[in-house]
Design an enzyme around this catalytic site. Structure first.
Site, PDB file in Angstrom:
ATOM      1  N   HIS A 193       0.908  -1.246   0.069  1.00 52.56           N
ATOM      2  CA  HIS A 193      -0.067   0.096   0.056  1.00 52.56           C
ATOM      3  C   HIS A 193       0.846   1.272  -0.003  1.00 52.56           C
ATOM      4  O   HIS A 193       0.335   2.381  -0.028  1.00 52.56           O
ATOM      5  CB  HIS A 193      -0.771   0.180   1.410  1.00 52.56           C
ATOM      6  CG  HIS A 193      -1.791  -1.106   1.489  1.00 52.56           C
ATOM      7  ND1 HIS A 193      -1.444  -2.144   2.304  1.00 52.56           N
ATOM      8  CD2 HIS A 193      -2.821  -1.386   0.724  1.00 52.56           C
ATOM      9  CE1 HIS A 193      -2.393  -2.995   2.097  1.00 52.56           C
ATOM     10  NE2 HIS A 193      -3.274  -2.628   1.229  1.00 52.56           N
ATOM     11  N   GLU A 210      -3.112   3.195   2.385  1.00 47.23           N
ATOM     12  CA  GLU A 210      -2.565   3.621   1.252  1.00 47.23           C
ATOM     13  C   GLU A 210      -3.070   5.279   0.921  1.00 47.23           C
ATOM     14  O   GLU A 210      -2.216   6.158   0.464  1.00 47.23           O
ATOM     15  CB  GLU A 210      -3.583   2.994  -0.055  1.00 47.23           C
ATOM     16  CG  GLU A 210      -2.720   3.559  -1.342  1.00 47.23           C
ATOM     17  CD  GLU A 210      -3.930   3.218  -2.566  1.00 47.23           C
ATOM     18  OE1 GLU A 210      -4.055   1.929  -2.260  1.00 47.23           O
ATOM     19  OE2 GLU A 210      -3.944   4.017  -3.444  1.00 47.23           O
TER      20      GLU A 210
END
Ligand code: SF4
Length: 289
Positions: free
Chosen positions: A71, A123
């Protein structure tokens, strides 16, 4: 009963590469992964079984080498980790890097950054932590809360649904007709392929089973996409979650899976549904007649 797999489903190259890097590194030296490498409990259990530690914050890193997940992470967070004297190994997916670079370019060119995504997702935190000012959101209410700017630079979390992102960009343009709104499509190709394949699957199935972790964003998006088309959509994490009463004897049952779902879990779910098909006739009348 007929079981149909989506044309594209399951683990993407970004997740596969990150897992391979973790396993390869752990064979040479002790390794801690900072955060969940993927949002899938089966995969995380397999990594732990190989001796890999998973820590949620720097204080929980018990090894000299620490891995940043697929991520990605902000420069600030990676810098802080290096300052602790640790070796930082990056497993950030190249397509997450594309989102980081796209956002940085927009900011450099004077656009106010807007990220379409889940505010507390790892993320999105990686995308925003280096920014002084930004907006994050994934719904109409978030667009309604935006303050007028002369230039908006919009990117998306890589695993958001294409239709929703485009609709929100249109809403921003409609709300601020005098502003320049530049949209860079950073939804990753594997997510788009899985979403498109899920639409095709849901159109030809009586029931759809979506396999993926409880915290997997792209799995939730697949559930939502299929639910818009098919009335009977079920989210399972493993074969153990399947219920016989979900299926009828003559159903076309579709299977799709999020980008962190291993092939072994998909195969186990398919096999279990085949086994349940025998029982399903008994239940179908009660539930669906
Ligand atoms: S979902 Fe997309 S961005 Fe995320 S790891 Fe997979 S390929 Fe990369």
């Amino acid at each position: 009963m007929k079981i149909i797999r989506a044309e594209h489903l399951g683990m993407c190259f970004g997740v596969k590469d990150a897992i391979a890097l973790a396993l390869e590194t752990a064979r040479r030296e002790p390794l801690t992964i900072l955060g969940d490498l993927v949002h899938n409990e089966t995969v995380l259990a397999e990594l732990r079984a190989e001796g890999i530690r998973i820590g949620q914050k720097p204080a929980e890193i018990g090894t000299q080498t620490v891995m940043i997940t697929a991520h990605g992470a902000s420069e600030r967070r990676m810098g802080e980790t290096r300052k602790l004297g640790l070796n930082v190994l990056e497993a950030t997916c190249p397509l997450v890097h594309v989102a980081h670079r796209s956002l940085a370019r927009l900011v450099q060119e004077g656009f106010h950054p807007v990220i379409i995504g889940k505010r507390d997702h790892v993320e999105v935190r990686g995308l925003t932590e280096d920014l002084d000012e930004f907006d994050v959101g994934r719904g109409e209410v978030d667009v309604a809360n935006l303050r007028e700017r002369s230039r908006f630079g919009v990117v998306s979390q890589t695993t958001q649904a294409v239709d929703k992102v485009r609709r929100l960009v249109q809403l921003i343009r409609g709300r601020f007709p005098k502003s320049e709104v530049r949209f860079v499509d950073t939804i990753c190709q594997p997510t788009k392929q899985r979403q498109n394949a899920a639409v095709e699957l849901a159109q030809k199935c009586d029931a759809v089973v979506v396999i993926g972790g409880a915290h997997s964003n792209n799995t939730h998006e697949l559930v939502k996409t299929c639910s818009r088309i098919c009335r009977r959509v079920h989210h399972v994490q493993t074969a153990a979650d399947l219920r016989a009463e979900w299926f009828c004897a003559k159903d076309n049952v579709g299977i799709t899976a999020g980008t962190s779902t291993p092939d072994s879990v998909i195969a186990a779910v398919e096999e279990t549904i085949r086994g349940l098909a025998v029982k399903s006739g008994e239940f179908s009348k009660a539930i669906y007649s």
